[in-house]
Motif scaffolding. Sequence first.
Motif, PDB file in Angstrom:
ATOM      1  N   GLY A 180       0.822  -1.278  -0.018  1.00  0.00           N
ATOM      2  CA  GLY A 180       0.102   0.043  -0.107  1.00  0.00           C
ATOM      3  C   GLY A 180       0.866   1.087  -0.124  1.00  0.00           C
ATOM      4  O   GLY A 180       0.271   2.413   0.111  1.00  0.00           O
ATOM      5  N   PRO A 210       2.287   4.301  -1.919  1.00  0.00           N
ATOM      6  CA  PRO A 210       2.292   4.946  -3.102  1.00  0.00           C
ATOM      7  C   PRO A 210       3.664   5.195  -3.774  1.00  0.00           C
ATOM      8  O   PRO A 210       4.552   5.458  -2.804  1.00  0.00           O
ATOM      9  N   THR A 211       3.836   5.086  -5.033  1.00  0.00           N
ATOM     10  CA  THR A 211       5.191   5.011  -5.832  1.00  0.00           C
ATOM     11  C   THR A 211       5.818   6.489  -5.201  1.00  0.00           C
ATOM     12  O   THR A 211       6.920   6.279  -4.988  1.00  0.00           O
ATOM     13  N   ARG A 223       5.971   7.683  -2.571  1.00  0.00           N
ATOM     14  CA  ARG A 223       6.745   7.856  -1.355  1.00  0.00           C
ATOM     15  C   ARG A 223       7.736   6.661  -1.140  1.00  0.00           C
ATOM     16  O   ARG A 223       8.550   6.651  -0.272  1.00  0.00           O
ATOM     17  N   ASP A 260       0.581   4.157  -8.848  1.00  0.00           N
ATOM     18  CA  ASP A 260      -0.158   4.018  -7.698  1.00  0.00           C
ATOM     19  C   ASP A 260       0.230   2.625  -6.923  1.00  0.00           C
ATOM     20  O   ASP A 260      -0.421   2.342  -5.989  1.00  0.00           O
ATOM     21  N   GLN A 261       1.113   2.131  -7.459  1.00  0.00           N
ATOM     22  CA  GLN A 261       1.511   0.744  -6.841  1.00  0.00           C
ATOM     23  C   GLN A 261       3.071   0.135  -7.113  1.00  0.00           C
ATOM     24  O   GLN A 261       3.403   0.455  -8.212  1.00  0.00           O
TER      25      GLN A 261
END
Length: 334
Positions: A152, A154-155, A157, A207-208
Amino acid sequence: VIPEPIQSESAELVLAFLAEAGDDVVSGEAISDKLGLTRAAVWKHVEALRGQGYRIDAVATRGYRLVAVPDRLRALELRPLLNTHDVGQVLHCFESLGSTSDHAKALAEDGAGHGEVVVTEAQTMGRGRRGRGWVMAPGRNVAFSVVLRPVGLPTARAPELTLVASLAVCDALRRAGVDAGIKWPNDILVNGRKIAGILTELAAEPDQVHWVVVGVGVNVNAREEDFPPELLGQATSVFLERGQVAPRALFLAACLTLLEEWYDRHAEDGFGPIREAWTVRSVTLGREVAVQLDGREVVGTAEALDDTGALLVRTAAGLERITSGDVALLRPRG
Ligand code: BTN
């Protein structure tokens, strides 16, 4: 007579038991009760471990004590020292490899799980940040890569994980007795000289994050002559700082254990505590710095790490937010 190969699983358990006891003596009876082995089997495993280079003292009538571990980085040495649930539970150990990160990336592409570790005694094509190489002294230093599968995250981060790794390596070096600090984003320095480097690579969609491979190189027992001439005066090792050889297996186990601790902290509590811990260990903040960006240089005072992990530099023109680049620490004023 050809010696029997060690029954590695039971020998490992005996070793783990002895390692856990630290300096304490463990009775043969306690080991045999705990592991469901006969006293003769315990003795056989102790002998086999001695044959592998472990020094295990037999203390008259009282039992055994682990005195020294061979200076090798294999599952047999590492596993008993690891206090983790994921990181290093699967270990891929090599005598020589092109790059642990290349191998870890291939494993990740093949579905390797969170926490799988690749470690090698020698690296022939080690890679550093920004297209540079990484030279390691075979058998003296530590090079490893860890596959992480953040859930979970996000890319955008993902760079936070680089700072997470730098905390772990910095803390492991401090435990090894050197005064390590972090130069943004993740070079580890002692007395202004580089002792460890971290290379983070990932496969992701916006998003992943699919996987992150954190590659760590630490100069543990390198001597002056192990460094290429162009690095003299810029690089150091635990050995050079302390004048004493450090046990590499213990050091690597500490890195992996601390990596898991900081990783879990990040997963549970987010970037806040990481930023705080990083700030305390930073040798960049408060210093005059020159940052090489693609094609230009930013000179100013490194003021803070922002809440995304970027470096804030106060320049004559205002505050610059640096998200990548090479930082040089300029001479302190005064
Ligand atoms: C840097 O400071 O430029 C980063 C150096 C990272 C080196 C390590 S050694 C283990 C892993 N495998 C590689 O090829 N590189 C990293």
